[in-house]
Design a protein around this motif. Structure first.
Motif, PDB file in Angstrom:
ATOM      1  N   CYS A  91      -8.027  -8.007   2.159  1.00 24.30           N
ATOM      2  CA  CYS A  91      -7.318  -9.266   1.910  1.00 24.30           C
ATOM      3  C   CYS A  91      -7.773  -9.843   0.574  1.00 24.30           C
ATOM      4  CB  CYS A  91      -7.587 -10.266   3.037  1.00 24.30           C
ATOM      5  SG  CYS A  91      -6.690 -11.810   2.866  1.00 24.30           S
ATOM      6  N   LYS A  92      -6.823 -10.153  -0.276  1.00 18.57           N
ATOM      7  CA  LYS A  92      -7.158 -10.632  -1.616  1.00 18.57           C
ATOM      8  C   LYS A  92      -7.751 -12.041  -1.605  1.00 18.57           C
ATOM      9  CE  LYS A  92      -2.272 -11.890  -2.054  1.00 18.57           C
ATOM     10  NZ  LYS A  92      -0.999 -11.567  -2.739  1.00 18.57           N
ATOM     11  N   ASN A  93      -7.552 -12.761  -0.510  1.00 16.41           N
ATOM     12  CA  ASN A  93      -7.991 -14.156  -0.448  1.00 16.41           C
ATOM     13  C   ASN A  93      -8.444 -14.452   0.973  1.00 16.41           C
ATOM     14  OD1 ASN A  93      -8.431 -16.758  -1.327  1.00 16.41           O
ATOM     15  ND2 ASN A  93      -6.330 -17.410  -0.998  1.00 16.41           N
ATOM     16  N   SER A  94      -9.717 -14.249   1.262  1.00 15.29           N
ATOM     17  CA  SER A  94     -10.182 -14.327   2.645  1.00 15.29           C
ATOM     18  C   SER A  94     -11.363 -15.277   2.791  1.00 15.29           C
ATOM     19  CB  SER A  94     -10.583 -12.935   3.156  1.00 15.29           C
ATOM     20  OG  SER A  94     -11.567 -12.354   2.326  1.00 15.29           O
ATOM     21  N   GLN A 104      -1.087 -13.771   2.194  1.00 14.06           N
ATOM     22  CA  GLN A 104      -1.545 -14.623   1.101  1.00 14.06           C
ATOM     23  C   GLN A 104      -2.959 -15.140   1.362  1.00 14.06           C
ATOM     24  OE1 GLN A 104       0.041 -15.180  -1.719  1.00 14.06           O
ATOM     25  NE2 GLN A 104      -1.472 -16.601  -2.571  1.00 14.06           N
ATOM     26  N   ARG A 143      -3.135  -6.824   4.053  1.00  8.54           N
ATOM     27  CA  ARG A 143      -2.988  -6.598   2.609  1.00  8.54           C
ATOM     28  C   ARG A 143      -1.845  -7.413   2.013  1.00  8.54           C
ATOM     29  NH1 ARG A 143      -4.059  -0.908   3.808  1.00  8.54           N
ATOM     30  NH2 ARG A 143      -6.085  -0.315   2.941  1.00  8.54           N
ATOM     31  N   HIS A 144      -0.809  -7.634   2.796  1.00  6.70           N
ATOM     32  CA  HIS A 144       0.366  -8.338   2.293  1.00  6.70           C
ATOM     33  C   HIS A 144       0.325  -9.838   2.572  1.00  6.70           C
ATOM     34  CE1 HIS A 144       1.803  -4.167   2.138  1.00  6.70           C
ATOM     35  NE2 HIS A 144       2.664  -4.590   1.239  1.00  6.70           N
ATOM     36  N   SER A 147     -12.021  -8.538   5.513  1.00  7.11           N
ATOM     37  CA  SER A 147     -11.923  -9.152   4.187  1.00  7.11           C
ATOM     38  C   SER A 147     -11.708  -8.156   3.049  1.00  7.11           C
ATOM     39  CB  SER A 147     -13.159 -10.020   3.905  1.00  7.11           C
ATOM     40  OG  SER A 147     -14.345  -9.246   3.922  1.00  7.11           O
TER      41      SER A 147
END
Length: 417
Positions: free
Chosen positions: A204-207, A187, A184-185, A201
């Motif tokens: 995760c904000k960008n996976s 990038q 979660r933390h 995924s």
């Protein structure tokens, strides 16, 4: 900071002729990383000599100093601490070392693998302290692997009580929330194969779904070899079945033998080959003898020549696999590159490999009887099988080492700025 990347990975260093070494595939990966970054700092645990002396022999080790990019590599040996007391003792000094290395590099990529002894996870925590963006890399759903292999009858009969309690009380309950916090933390999340991507995924904000492979464009089956294979299938030659991998519980070796047994009972004319050694190889031989199929199978043991392994796949009609855990095995990619359709237990990973062009057929996990029936059907319908062979070669063209490492490196550069 220059165009440098810090990689903290669980793949271990080993002393090779007095110098630090890696297995040959990791060495190949280092060369690819160095093609995309001016400098690569690799931090990994160093296997103690007494452990290395008793480790499996099915690994080809290579001195890193002999690589063409050696002058642009920095190697950082970390403590090999997979026991709680050792990990606690080494934690403070190692976390400080990782903190320093993080400050030296522009790009950060850390592999997550466990709880105790996972320095990639500790590197994530240090990056958070420094408010530095980092990439997480994961190649299998470890908590699922533990859950599916630890609590089986075979595992419980062999595992020590101490190891069992460690997994039940510490690793298994802590691993999922621990990894999710670090993801979660992050990038950027690079998740190998669809199994990992599906599992991680959402946190995760960008996976991205990526692949870790070591085949070259030159490894892909040529049209002449592909045509010969299709011709042998259509002419009704004996069915050639193979698998390449360790004889370990998560690979389903006993299911594999039971499938072969059922095929033999059904009158399929076949020859099956398992390439690879492992802890269950002797038990595989015993079961093959018990089932009366030894004349139909060849358990070759360890084969270190990679070109020979690829040639084996090129000559076989079916790559039969019975994987029982959500991992991302490279052997399936290598099989497709070799024009050998992947037939086995379904998973998001295996299905994702052939999503666009096909080249595989699957049944639910653990349904080895259904898997045998599927192969019996393919053996009867040689036109369908030959089409799968051609489709597998087409799918295999999507995978080559240089392209996937370049894609991964570009994602890191674009997202960690």
């Amino acid at each position: 900071m220059k165009n440098e990347i810090l990689l903290v990975m669980p793949v271990p260093f080993q002393i090779v002729g007095g110098r630090l070494g890696f297995d040959d595939q990791t060495c190949a990966g280092l060369v690819r990383w160095a093609e995309n970054f001016e400098r690569v700092i690799m931090a990994c645990p160093l296997i103690p000599e007494h452990i290395a002396a008793n480790s499996e022999t099915s690994i080809t080790w290579q001195a890193i100093a002999d690589l063409p990019c050696a002058d642009r590599l920095e190697l950082v040996p970390l403590p090999y601490t997979y026991k709680g007391p050792d990990f606690i003792k080494a934690y403070r000094a190692t976390s400080k070392l990782l903190n320093v290395k993080i400050q030296e590099c522009q790009y950060l990529c850390f592999a997550l693998s466990g709880v105790i002894g996972d320095w990639g996870a500790i590197a994530c925590l240090e990056a958070l302290k420094l408010k530095r963006p980092y990439t997480v890399w994961i190649d299998r759903v470890e908590y699922e692997v533990i859950g599916r292999t630890l609590f089986t009858k075979e595992s419980l009969e062999k595992i020590s009580l101490k190891h069992l309690l460690k997994n039940i009380l510490i690793t298994y309950p802590l691993l999922k929330p621990y990894q999710r916090y670090l993801i979660r933390h992050s990038q950027l999340g690079l998740f190998q194969g669809q199994d990992c991507y599906s599992a991680y995924s959402p946190f995760c904000k960008n996976s991205y779904c990526v692949y870790d492979i070591h085949t070259q464009k030159s490894d892909q089956i040529d049209s002449s070899s592909l045509n010969l294979k299709v011709k042998s299938i259509l002419q009704g030659e004996p069915l050639q079945i193979c698998y390449v991998g360790r004889a370990a519980q998560m690979k389903g070796p006993f299911d594999w033998l039971r499938v072969i047994h059922r095929l033999c009972e059904a009158g399929v004319n076949l020859k099956a080959t398992w390439v690879g050694d492992g802890p269950l190889l002797s038990e595989m031989k015993a079961l093959a003898d018990e089932l009366g199929i030894t004349e139909h199978i060849h358990l070759s043991g360890f084969v270190g020549d990679r070109s020979q392994i690829l040639e084996t796949m090129r000559k076989h009609h079916i790559f039969l696999f019975c994987h029982k855990t959500p991992e991302s095995p490279r052997c399936l990619v290598e099989s497709l590159v070799s024009g050998c359709p992947i037939i086995g237990y379904n998973s998001p990973y295996s299905e994702g490999l052939v999503y666009q062009f096909s080249g595989g057929a699957f049944v639910p996990i653990n349904h080895w009887q259904n898997l045998a029936d599927l192969i019996i059907e393919l053996n009867s319908d040689r036109e369908k099988l030959s089409k799968l062979v051609s489709q597998s070669a087409l799918s295999g063209q999507e995978f080559d080492e240089q392209s996937v490492f370049q894609k991964r490196s570009n994602l890191i550069k674009e997202n960690l700025i």
